[in-house]
Design a protein around this motif. Structure first.
Motif, PDB file in Angstrom:
ATOM      1  N   ALA A 190       0.833  -1.206   0.000  1.00 39.23           N
ATOM      2  CA  ALA A 190       0.000   0.000   0.000  1.00 39.23           C
ATOM      3  C   ALA A 190       0.866   1.255   0.000  1.00 39.23           C
ATOM      4  N   ALA A 191       1.939   1.242   0.779  1.00 33.41           N
ATOM      5  CA  ALA A 191       2.857   2.386   0.806  1.00 33.41           C
ATOM      6  C   ALA A 191       3.551   2.548  -0.543  1.00 33.41           C
ATOM      7  N   ASP A 192       3.949   1.436  -1.172  1.00 33.92           N
ATOM      8  CA  ASP A 192       4.569   1.491  -2.503  1.00 33.92           C
ATOM      9  C   ASP A 192       3.607   2.074  -3.526  1.00 33.92           C
ATOM     10  N   TYR A 193       2.350   1.665  -3.453  1.00 36.86           N
ATOM     11  CA  TYR A 193       1.339   2.176  -4.377  1.00 36.86           C
ATOM     12  C   TYR A 193       1.155   3.679  -4.197  1.00 36.86           C
ATOM     13  N   LEU A 194       1.070   4.132  -2.965  1.00 33.55           N
ATOM     14  CA  LEU A 194       0.913   5.554  -2.685  1.00 33.55           C
ATOM     15  C   LEU A 194       2.099   6.349  -3.216  1.00 33.55           C
ATOM     16  N   LEU A 195       3.292   5.840  -3.015  1.00 31.77           N
ATOM     17  CA  LEU A 195       4.500   6.493  -3.514  1.00 31.77           C
ATOM     18  C   LEU A 195       4.509   6.545  -5.038  1.00 31.77           C
ATOM     19  N   MET A 196       4.101   5.463  -5.683  1.00 29.29           N
ATOM     20  CA  MET A 196       4.041   5.425  -7.143  1.00 29.29           C
ATOM     21  C   MET A 196       3.055   6.480  -7.665  1.00 29.29           C
ATOM     22  N   GLN A 197       1.900   6.596  -7.028  1.00 28.00           N
ATOM     23  CA  GLN A 197       0.914   7.580  -7.458  1.00 28.00           C
ATOM     24  C   GLN A 197       1.436   8.999  -7.265  1.00 28.00           C
ATOM     25  N   ALA A 198       2.149   9.237  -6.169  1.00 26.57           N
ATOM     26  CA  ALA A 198       2.721  10.561  -5.918  1.00 26.57           C
ATOM     27  C   ALA A 198       3.753  10.914  -6.986  1.00 26.57           C
ATOM     28  N   ARG A 199       4.561   9.933  -7.374  1.00 23.61           N
ATOM     29  CA  ARG A 199       5.558  10.183  -8.433  1.00 23.61           C
ATOM     30  C   ARG A 199       4.882  10.480  -9.770  1.00 23.61           C
ATOM     31  N   PHE A 209       1.929  11.804 -10.148  1.00 23.67           N
ATOM     32  CA  PHE A 209       1.351  13.133 -10.022  1.00 23.67           C
ATOM     33  C   PHE A 209       2.418  14.196 -10.241  1.00 23.67           C
ATOM     34  N   ARG A 210       3.584  14.011  -9.622  1.00 24.60           N
ATOM     35  CA  ARG A 210       4.660  14.989  -9.779  1.00 24.60           C
ATOM     36  C   ARG A 210       5.102  15.098 -11.237  1.00 24.60           C
ATOM     37  N   ALA A 211       5.211  13.967 -11.934  1.00 22.32           N
ATOM     38  CA  ALA A 211       5.607  13.981 -13.347  1.00 22.32           C
ATOM     39  C   ALA A 211       4.546  14.670 -14.200  1.00 22.32           C
ATOM     40  N   LEU A 212       3.278  14.387 -13.923  1.00 25.08           N
ATOM     41  CA  LEU A 212       2.196  15.026 -14.674  1.00 25.08           C
ATOM     42  C   LEU A 212       2.179  16.527 -14.428  1.00 25.08           C
ATOM     43  N   LYS A 213       2.363  16.924 -13.185  1.00 26.98           N
ATOM     44  CA  LYS A 213       2.386  18.349 -12.841  1.00 26.98           C
ATOM     45  C   LYS A 213       3.524  19.054 -13.579  1.00 26.98           C
ATOM     46  N   SER A 214       4.668  18.407 -13.666  1.00 30.40           N
ATOM     47  CA  SER A 214       5.812  18.970 -14.379  1.00 30.40           C
ATOM     48  C   SER A 214       5.522  19.105 -15.876  1.00 30.40           C
TER      49      SER A 214
END
Length: 71
Positions: A23-32, A34-39
């Motif tokens: 679950a923590a890995d999934y959350l981290l993957m989604q955050a990454r 999001f950051r790439a999309l925002k960029s």
């Protein structure tokens, strides 16, 4: 810690131990993601502001694609 971080930690702690890591890995993957999309969006907006974009004509694009795929 922020409220959001506290909530995330609390949610992870509520899970069975064998599910917490994935679950923590999934959350981290989604955050990454999001950051790439925002960029990428930021880069696109900068291109628009700098005048490095042109209007896109769907009909012209489709006509060209059809022309390229004709036998």
């Amino acid at each position: 810690m922020s409220s959001a971080v506290d909530k995330a930690v609390a949610a992870l702690e509520m899970l069975p131990e064998d599910m917490q890591e994935s679950a923590a890995d999934y959350l981290l993957m989604q955050a990454r993601k999001f950051r790439a999309l925002k960029s990428a969006v930021g880069e696109g907006l900068a291109d628009v502001e700098a005048g490095r974009t042109v209007p896109w004509d769907l009909e012209e694009f489709l006509a060209q694609a059809r022309q390229e795929t004709k036998p």
